[in-house]
Design a protein around this motif. Sequence first.
Motif, mmCIF file in Angstrom:
data_model
loop_
_atom_site.group_PDB
_atom_site.id
_atom_site.type_symbol
_atom_site.label_atom_id
_atom_site.label_comp_id
_atom_site.label_asym_id
_atom_site.label_seq_id
_atom_site.Cartn_x
_atom_site.Cartn_y
_atom_site.Cartn_z
ATOM 1 N N MET A 25 -2.836 -6.143 6.770
ATOM 2 C CA MET A 25 -2.198 -4.888 6.384
ATOM 3 C C MET A 25 -1.068 -4.549 7.360
ATOM 4 S SD MET A 25 -4.010 -1.147 5.839
ATOM 5 C CE MET A 25 -5.096 -1.494 4.483
ATOM 6 N N LEU A 49 0.855 -1.189 0.000
ATOM 7 C CA LEU A 49 0.000 0.000 0.000
ATOM 8 C C LEU A 49 0.887 1.234 0.000
ATOM 9 C CD1 LEU A 49 -1.729 0.908 3.366
ATOM 10 C CD2 LEU A 49 0.177 -0.654 3.293
ATOM 11 N N PHE A 81 -8.818 1.788 -1.434
ATOM 12 C CA PHE A 81 -9.491 1.471 -0.168
ATOM 13 C C PHE A 81 -10.710 2.374 -0.047
ATOM 14 C CE2 PHE A 81 -4.860 0.736 0.791
ATOM 15 C CZ PHE A 81 -4.919 -0.625 0.548
ATOM 16 N N TRP A 104 -7.961 12.814 3.488
ATOM 17 C CA TRP A 104 -7.722 11.757 2.505
ATOM 18 C C TRP A 104 -7.766 12.314 1.082
ATOM 19 C CZ3 TRP A 104 -5.660 7.571 4.342
ATOM 20 C CH2 TRP A 104 -6.069 7.038 5.565
ATOM 21 N N ASP A 134 -7.782 -3.647 8.429
ATOM 22 C CA ASP A 134 -7.356 -2.248 8.432
ATOM 23 C C ASP A 134 -5.924 -2.207 8.976
ATOM 24 O OD1 ASP A 134 -7.194 0.475 8.188
ATOM 25 O OD2 ASP A 134 -9.118 0.887 9.129
ATOM 26 N N HIS A 135 -5.315 -1.048 8.861
ATOM 27 C CA HIS A 135 -3.911 -0.842 9.207
ATOM 28 C C HIS A 135 -3.613 -1.313 10.640
ATOM 29 C CE1 HIS A 135 -0.114 1.344 9.526
ATOM 30 N NE2 HIS A 135 -0.197 1.562 8.221
ATOM 31 N N ARG A 141 -14.861 10.690 11.077
ATOM 32 C CA ARG A 141 -14.940 9.992 9.792
ATOM 33 C C ARG A 141 -16.303 10.102 9.138
ATOM 34 N NH1 ARG A 141 -10.640 5.149 9.425
ATOM 35 N NH2 ARG A 141 -10.457 6.082 7.367
ATOM 36 N N GLU A 197 -9.891 10.524 9.822
ATOM 37 C CA GLU A 197 -9.505 9.535 10.833
ATOM 38 C C GLU A 197 -8.872 10.214 12.049
ATOM 39 O OE1 GLU A 197 -6.992 6.362 9.435
ATOM 40 O OE2 GLU A 197 -6.968 5.414 11.413
ATOM 41 N N LYS A 242 -15.489 -0.425 3.052
ATOM 42 C CA LYS A 242 -14.912 -0.410 4.393
ATOM 43 C C LYS A 242 -15.777 0.459 5.295
ATOM 44 C CE LYS A 242 -11.788 3.511 3.732
ATOM 45 N NZ LYS A 242 -10.423 3.965 3.467
ATOM 46 N N HIS A 243 -15.671 0.342 6.589
ATOM 47 C CA HIS A 243 -14.849 -0.588 7.375
ATOM 48 C C HIS A 243 -15.834 -1.575 7.960
ATOM 49 C CE1 HIS A 243 -12.897 3.364 7.215
ATOM 50 N NE2 HIS A 243 -11.752 2.723 7.176
ATOM 51 N N PHE A 298 -11.676 -1.459 12.715
ATOM 52 C CA PHE A 298 -10.873 -1.435 13.937
ATOM 53 C C PHE A 298 -11.678 -1.820 15.184
ATOM 54 C CE2 PHE A 298 -8.354 2.085 11.725
ATOM 55 C CZ PHE A 298 -7.188 1.361 11.615
ATOM 56 N N MET A 335 -12.723 -4.201 3.720
ATOM 57 C CA MET A 335 -11.708 -3.988 4.769
ATOM 58 C C MET A 335 -12.375 -4.187 6.125
ATOM 59 S SD MET A 335 -9.445 -0.574 5.596
ATOM 60 C CE MET A 335 -8.610 -0.524 4.028
ATOM 61 N N ASP A 337 -5.321 4.815 -0.826
ATOM 62 C CA ASP A 337 -6.592 5.436 -0.454
ATOM 63 C C ASP A 337 -7.002 6.497 -1.479
ATOM 64 O OD1 ASP A 337 -7.446 4.514 2.398
ATOM 65 O OD2 ASP A 337 -5.279 4.773 2.512
HETATM 66 C C1 NOJ Z 1 -6.482 3.294 8.158
HETATM 67 C C2 NOJ Z 1 -7.860 3.708 7.750
HETATM 68 O O1 NOJ Z 1 -8.791 3.385 8.764
HETATM 69 C C3 NOJ Z 1 -8.327 3.075 6.446
HETATM 70 O O2 NOJ Z 1 -9.540 3.668 6.078
HETATM 71 C C4 NOJ Z 1 -7.288 3.218 5.381
HETATM 72 O O3 NOJ Z 1 -7.754 2.674 4.179
HETATM 73 C C5 NOJ Z 1 -6.021 2.529 5.843
HETATM 74 N N1 NOJ Z 1 -5.553 3.174 7.067
HETATM 75 C C6 NOJ Z 1 -4.938 2.540 4.783
HETATM 76 O O4 NOJ Z 1 -4.434 3.804 4.606
#
Ligand code: NOJ
Length: 751
Positions: free
Chosen positions: A329, A91, A165, A438, A297-298, A179, A506, A218-219, A265, A262, A121
């Motif tokens: 990830m 990524l 993403f 983003w 997710d990350h 978000r 985020e 996502k998410h 969290f 995705m 992203d």
């Molecule tokens: C964390 C974010 O929650 C997610 O939306 C994003 O796609 C990933 N990082 C990758 O950057």
Amino acid sequence: MILMKRKYFHFRAVYMIALSVALTLIVNAQVWKPDANIERRVDSLLALMTLEEKIGQLNQMDARWDPEQRRNVITPEQGELLKKGLIGSYLNIIGAEVTKDFQRVAVEESRLGIPLIFGYDVIHGYRTIFPIPLGTASSWNPIAIESAARIAATEATTAGLHWTFAPMVDIARDPRWGRVAEGAGEDVYLGSEIAKAAVRGFQGKIFSDLTTIAACAKHYAAYGGALAGRDYNIVDISERTLRETYLPPFKAAVDAGVMTLMSAFNEISGVPATANNFIMTDVLRNEWGFNGFVVSDHSAVMELLHHGVATDTAEAAVKALSAGVDMEMVTGFYLKKIAGAVKSGKIQVSVIDESVRRVLRVKFALGLFENPYRNCDPSRESKEILTQKSRAFARELAGQSIVLLKNEGNILPLKKDMKTLAVIGPLADNTMDPLGSWSAQGRAEDVVSVLQGFKSGVSSSTKILYSKGCEIATSDTSSFAEAERIASQSDAVVLVVGENRDMSGEAASRSMIDLPGVQHDLIKRIHATGKPVVLVLMNGRPLTIPWEAEHVPAILETWYLGVEAGNAIADVLFGTVNPSGKLPVTFPRNVGQVPLYYDFKNTGRPPSQEKYTSKYLDVPNTPQFAFGHGLSYTKFEYSKLTLNKKTMKRNEPLIVTAQVKNVGTRAGTEVVQLYIRDLVGSVTRPMKQLKRFARIDLKSGESKTVEFTLLPEDLMMYDIDMKRIVEPGKFKVFVGTSSVDVIETEFEVGR
Ligand code: NOJ
């Protein structure tokens, strides 16, 4: 085939452009299912792979950034991993040439030569930045949203990318959550229509096409339900709420053919989403038939340790993979621990095989095996990025994303030839914040600020005076006097205020959602000059602005509009474009009302003058601005709400028609909204639920009959036994200009 397609025929606004509707139908895909040929190729490849190589496909890494070369480089360690086939994806590596370097090692120097898939992203544009998703959602125009995603995909693929993403399809009902900016707002139906549109746009019609990128819904799931709006916080909800509120946009994305999801969290009622077998296997795979893959997710696999559901890295890896997270990830737990877990019998190879299959399917479908360098042609980069055509489209979509919240005394549109106009506020001469969070490869230098937009929007004789007035978030009031001075010298004042772009997105939750810093004081001071004031809001969430809503005559919500922000705002303020945006999210009066959304339930004690009813002592239950609200420079009148029958069987469609007339003096576009209410159920039902909408254009004096077809599935609910059915009984149907301004009638569903 045609009959099958009919199933997807959700609305029919009689006078809508037939072609657009037809196009939507053609591209309305189904759950993505690779053909038999791909399945055969996946199986033969899988048979050749060692356990380590299989795990490698489930490993996504980020690469080292070399500040001197200003590009990502392959470190010796990663070079070794690539040669051993131990990395399946990267990524955040961008650029046709850079991705080619990484791809070359994977394809030409590893034993099986399996191509990498590069993800990034690309949320609301790659370089041509469109309004933030909450902004485009305000257009209620899925066809335009699809086109924006198509442009974003085309641009992204010039930079070596295969996968975005996006879209974020989380329903968000708490504006404190930063978000909220990245999604389509609070509503299940609008969110689902937009999810489908974005998937269609990113993925195009042919997956192996050079301009296709795999989308990622996502998410998964319920991330927007974070307690108290604090990012990453726990989510404690019933299965009914999960299924009725949070899952439908994901289901819609899956039904539109999305290739990846995705994992989120958050935990859902005690089980972290990233270790949640119920949502990822029972629902996603077994109920919905999803064939693509899920990426965590990350660091979310690592975070299972923090959640306290795994004692060590091996347990975290096993839990996530067994639950259905196919690709991890960045934290490398799978790479380090899964082989050992196979040896100790903690996980079966068949589970790994299934995940590898899902990843390989997507790679085959994207044509990466035929053409691993499919997106590595640097000559496309200059030709296809930020074209005049994309900019023109961005301007149009930005215009549609603006919501006119208030226009007392019709002070808008402003005259283009007024003598002197004061433009005041920290976001007026700002080219960074309109990009929003983003913003991928968006650059401040590409952005038209409000001030620039106004300069080209007004007549050559109009004098524009500018003062910043204050910063966005400091307590410094030293420029107030200058701002007041220019306001008093002008015929009208446009105040451009809001949040900076890092205040949403985020990890950007706010406990107070009012205008930050001293902006509110600035507005009061300027208002006190007695000049006509127009407030232009730039922000990533609903704000609480009770004083402004009462005192300032005209208010525009513009969100963050992207590269064409200033031009689009000028188009609307000076009347070249008649605003048509509608709020996809409720604006509360104060933060204590949060969460506040339109599809609430009645409770046993609905609010009234009586003391013992469900309300606050200090604020009404109603919002400041309701879901679906948005004014126009003209006025629409609704009448003749009719149904093709008053009683129907459970499996029959219902045709609802209403007449909408433009009773004002200008042409305009109206978003006609249809809501229903199931009056009595085996379980309680919301007071209103959006089920259809249509954008229609009306000339001054013109009337149109809008026709919607409600299908049995639109009346479905999870009954007391959690079965999804249509329950017999009375329903209300409402059609109108917002969730609170409607005309209504009733029908009955028989047994
Ligand atoms: C964390 C974010 O929650 C997610 O939306 C994003 O796609 C990933 N990082 C990758 O950057």
